[in-house]
Write a protein that holds these residues in place. Sequence first.
Motif, PDB file in Angstrom:
ATOM      1  N   MET A 131       0.803  -1.230   0.000  1.00  4.71           N
ATOM      2  CA  MET A 131       0.000   0.000   0.000  1.00  4.71           C
ATOM      3  C   MET A 131       0.832   1.275   0.000  1.00  4.71           C
ATOM      4  O   MET A 131       0.492   2.234  -0.685  1.00  4.71           O
ATOM      5  CB  MET A 131      -0.973   0.008   1.187  1.00  4.71           C
ATOM      6  CG  MET A 131      -2.187  -0.878   1.010  1.00  4.71           C
ATOM      7  SD  MET A 131      -3.123  -0.668  -0.531  1.00  4.71           S
ATOM      8  CE  MET A 131      -3.659   1.033  -0.438  1.00  4.71           C
ATOM      9  N   CYS A 132       1.903   1.314   0.778  1.00  6.45           N
ATOM     10  CA  CYS A 132       2.708   2.552   0.803  1.00  6.45           C
ATOM     11  C   CYS A 132       3.257   2.853  -0.588  1.00  6.45           C
ATOM     12  O   CYS A 132       3.188   3.987  -1.068  1.00  6.45           O
ATOM     13  CB  CYS A 132       3.862   2.433   1.795  1.00  6.45           C
ATOM     14  SG  CYS A 132       3.369   2.766   3.485  1.00  6.45           S
ATOM     15  N   LEU A 146       3.800   9.197   4.018  1.00  5.92           N
ATOM     16  CA  LEU A 146       3.556   7.756   3.931  1.00  5.92           C
ATOM     17  C   LEU A 146       4.755   7.071   4.565  1.00  5.92           C
ATOM     18  O   LEU A 146       5.896   7.344   4.183  1.00  5.92           O
ATOM     19  CB  LEU A 146       3.447   7.300   2.471  1.00  5.92           C
ATOM     20  CG  LEU A 146       2.298   7.863   1.635  1.00  5.92           C
ATOM     21  CD1 LEU A 146       2.528   7.550   0.153  1.00  5.92           C
ATOM     22  CD2 LEU A 146       0.962   7.282   2.105  1.00  5.92           C
ATOM     23  N   SER A 147       4.470   6.202   5.511  1.00  2.00           N
ATOM     24  CA  SER A 147       5.587   5.570   6.195  1.00  2.00           C
ATOM     25  C   SER A 147       5.201   4.153   6.585  1.00  2.00           C
ATOM     26  O   SER A 147       4.051   3.888   6.913  1.00  2.00           O
ATOM     27  CB  SER A 147       5.908   6.402   7.444  1.00  2.00           C
ATOM     28  OG  SER A 147       6.832   5.729   8.252  1.00  2.00           O
ATOM     29  N   LEU A 201       3.290  -2.829  10.479  1.00  2.00           N
ATOM     30  CA  LEU A 201       3.302  -4.293  10.356  1.00  2.00           C
ATOM     31  C   LEU A 201       2.990  -4.874  11.728  1.00  2.00           C
ATOM     32  O   LEU A 201       3.519  -4.433  12.747  1.00  2.00           O
ATOM     33  CB  LEU A 201       4.653  -4.782   9.840  1.00  2.00           C
ATOM     34  CG  LEU A 201       5.075  -4.246   8.462  1.00  2.00           C
ATOM     35  CD1 LEU A 201       6.390  -4.899   8.012  1.00  2.00           C
ATOM     36  CD2 LEU A 201       3.990  -4.450   7.401  1.00  2.00           C
ATOM     37  N   SER A 202       2.122  -5.866  11.721  1.00  2.00           N
ATOM     38  CA  SER A 202       1.539  -6.339  12.968  1.00  2.00           C
ATOM     39  C   SER A 202       1.412  -7.861  12.927  1.00  2.00           C
ATOM     40  O   SER A 202       1.362  -8.457  11.850  1.00  2.00           O
ATOM     41  CB  SER A 202       0.158  -5.681  13.103  1.00  2.00           C
ATOM     42  OG  SER A 202      -0.500  -6.107  14.253  1.00  2.00           O
ATOM     43  N   TYR A 240       9.558  -8.279   2.654  1.00  2.00           N
ATOM     44  CA  TYR A 240       8.632  -8.047   1.532  1.00  2.00           C
ATOM     45  C   TYR A 240       8.051  -6.644   1.583  1.00  2.00           C
ATOM     46  O   TYR A 240       7.774  -6.034   0.546  1.00  2.00           O
ATOM     47  CB  TYR A 240       7.485  -9.082   1.561  1.00  2.00           C
ATOM     48  CG  TYR A 240       6.705  -9.087   0.259  1.00  2.00           C
ATOM     49  CD1 TYR A 240       7.158  -9.816  -0.849  1.00  2.00           C
ATOM     50  CD2 TYR A 240       5.544  -8.325   0.126  1.00  2.00           C
ATOM     51  CE1 TYR A 240       6.467  -9.790  -2.049  1.00  2.00           C
ATOM     52  CE2 TYR A 240       4.852  -8.297  -1.084  1.00  2.00           C
ATOM     53  CZ  TYR A 240       5.318  -9.033  -2.152  1.00  2.00           C
ATOM     54  OH  TYR A 240       4.635  -8.998  -3.351  1.00  2.00           O
ATOM     55  N   TYR A 241       7.865  -6.158   2.795  1.00  2.00           N
ATOM     56  CA  TYR A 241       7.301  -4.816   2.997  1.00  2.00           C
ATOM     57  C   TYR A 241       8.370  -3.924   3.616  1.00  2.00           C
ATOM     58  O   TYR A 241       8.376  -3.711   4.839  1.00  2.00           O
ATOM     59  CB  TYR A 241       6.075  -4.884   3.919  1.00  2.00           C
ATOM     60  CG  TYR A 241       4.908  -5.654   3.353  1.00  2.00           C
ATOM     61  CD1 TYR A 241       4.185  -5.147   2.265  1.00  2.00           C
ATOM     62  CD2 TYR A 241       4.511  -6.873   3.896  1.00  2.00           C
ATOM     63  CE1 TYR A 241       3.107  -5.848   1.738  1.00  2.00           C
ATOM     64  CE2 TYR A 241       3.430  -7.577   3.373  1.00  2.00           C
ATOM     65  CZ  TYR A 241       2.741  -7.063   2.296  1.00  2.00           C
ATOM     66  OH  TYR A 241       1.677  -7.755   1.782  1.00  2.00           O
ATOM     67  N   PRO A 242       9.262  -3.383   2.809  1.00  2.00           N
ATOM     68  CA  PRO A 242      10.400  -2.641   3.371  1.00  2.00           C
ATOM     69  C   PRO A 242       9.941  -1.453   4.220  1.00  2.00           C
ATOM     70  O   PRO A 242       9.030  -0.718   3.841  1.00  2.00           O
ATOM     71  CB  PRO A 242      11.154  -2.153   2.129  1.00  2.00           C
ATOM     72  CG  PRO A 242      10.695  -3.037   1.019  1.00  2.00           C
ATOM     73  CD  PRO A 242       9.286  -3.434   1.340  1.00  2.00           C
ATOM     74  N   LEU A 243      10.607  -1.327   5.378  1.00  2.00           N
ATOM     75  CA  LEU A 243      10.257  -0.234   6.283  1.00  2.00           C
ATOM     76  C   LEU A 243      10.859   1.063   5.751  1.00  2.00           C
ATOM     77  O   LEU A 243      11.817   1.063   4.997  1.00  2.00           O
ATOM     78  CB  LEU A 243      10.805  -0.527   7.692  1.00  2.00           C
ATOM     79  CG  LEU A 243      10.426  -1.891   8.275  1.00  2.00           C
ATOM     80  CD1 LEU A 243      10.966  -2.026   9.697  1.00  2.00           C
ATOM     81  CD2 LEU A 243       8.913  -2.099   8.268  1.00  2.00           C
TER      82      LEU A 243
END
Lengths: 250, 353
Positions: free
Chosen positions: A160-161, A173-174, A210-211, A235-238
Amino acid sequence: MKTVFQKPEAMTDVPMHYCPGCTHGIIHRLVAEAIDSLGIREQTIGVASVGCSVFAYDYFNCDMQQAAHGRAPAVATGIKRVRPEAMVFTYQGDGDLASIGMAEIVHAAARGENITVVFVNNAIYGMTSGQMAPTSLLGQKTATSPRGRTVEEMGYPIKMCELLATLDGPAYLSRVSTHDSRHVLQAGKAIKKAFEMQQQKKGFAMVEVLSTCSVNWGMTPANALKWMAENMVPYYPLGVYRDVTAKEGN
Amino acid sequence: MAKTLMKGNEALSEAAIRAGLKAFYGYPITPQNEVPAYMAEHLPLRGGVYLQAESEVSAINMVYGAAGAGVRVMTSSSSPGISLKQEGISYIAAAQLPCVIVNVVRNGPGLGGIQPAQGDYFQAVKGGGHGDYHMIVLAPGNVQEMADLTTLGFDLADKWRNPVMILGDGILGQMMEPVEFAENQEPVNVEKPWATTGAVDREPNIVNSLDIIPEKAEKNMQALLAKYEKIKEEEVRWQEDGTEDADVILVGYGTSARVARSAMELARKEGLKVGLFRPITLWPFPEQRLRELAKPGRKFLAVEMSAGQMIEDVRLAVNGVSPVYLSNRLGGMVPTPEDVLTKTRDIVQGRVN
Ligand SMILES: Cc1ncc(C[n+]2csc(CCOP(=O)(O)OP(=O)(O)O)c2C)c(N)n1
């Protein structure tokens, strides 16, 4: 005696219904701390969504509305446009925001709607007991992907980001994570920043957090945190995907 | 104030702004496009917010948010768009939020067409969305009423904390008639202590429709139904003409009532004893009055631009005391007074059963 730890004022004093090990409780606290530290509790109108966090209206000690599944950004828009002085936030899961509510979030972002979105990505539908979410990872086993998510059948998880960063509307967006205390602290800072953006009328601000969902992932809470760090974070880079204030040099 | 010539869609928009409208959220669809255009033109200059939503689903949820935040808010659409709003309407009714929803009905089902029709009657008065709820449904019969019932709609919405639907059709929306607005209309300021306005010096307010404890949910439903019963007692509105000596009473609302009135006048010229009954509130339906009017020997003729939907409520009201017949057109066709007159003659002369 010196108080070293207490309940934020922006949280109510009621027992939460979340499963043991669930990170929703931590994220609630981060939101409440941000509200307290900015001193905006009396101005804040929160929008709870449909998912495990549906009862958020009982946990935040501020005015709250409960929105239909996926519609929280539209409800928040409706509120913010008639009460521009209010601080309006939504609190949404990944099924809510990235599946059924995809149109609402994309258009709220594209309009640069001056709201704060807390997006809790646990890669699964928690509330309905563990079905595949748009953010479930490839190979991830869920109630509705019992042999693991495959590209052939279910396509790719949605980032999404990155998706919203293709739009001009968003101000902030973070993506942050909750897999250890250092990251939890960073998540708190990002959430506070997302409220500050609204305060400064910069426009749409979203923090993807991320949770874990240890119960539906079928793991112990500790293993769930480890799985998140080892599988979701790659997969979802911070990081920060948009920050209009960075350009301004502050 | 002097009368001005306006389209029905414009008249209702102007009335809404005068009633203190603070926000309009819509999405384009024919034949209601004059409403958002009028709002976009005027509302921002007169203290309100106009926003074109990404869909009817979003528009109705924006209405939910703004209504929950305590302001007068509305949306408008036409049949296919109103279908998309049903989820939101159910939530709004359950959370007991006041708002006005305009349906300028076109022919359906499906994409249907853009011609006037009355096929959304069931959807409007029987629920439409999920669960046990009702909207208050108002049926204007001319351009003046498009305005006046919109004004009334906002008052009823606030009084009862309930969504109100203005059920028009493509003709009422598009046609021009002289319309008059009250001079110096005071903006109404209704106290809404339940609204989410920021919890300053009070406990937080919660706008919600979730109820997972059955014992509590049942109590809340009973309270909602008690409210509906009071609305039924206090808010029924209708108009009748020539019903006293009538052998046949024509029943119709909106555009159909206009046709029925012309048919009645033609019939009276022929010496037929024909009356007109026009429900103005479709929910609550004027069932009590229709029941009183029913008697052996008297017949009813429902005039509709649908397959026959309101006729079911007429039948329920007269409860077998009088027979009820149907004169209707479909597909966006409008019945002519002659169509209705022919059917009336048939009924009088016993040529229908
Ligand atoms: C219109 C509609 N469709 C489906 C549901 C059922 N439902 C409730 S919660 C939920 C999924 C929520 O998942 P997510 O947003 O990821 O949040 P989580 O529960 O994981 O925190 C679904 C599908 C619903 N309430 N409304």
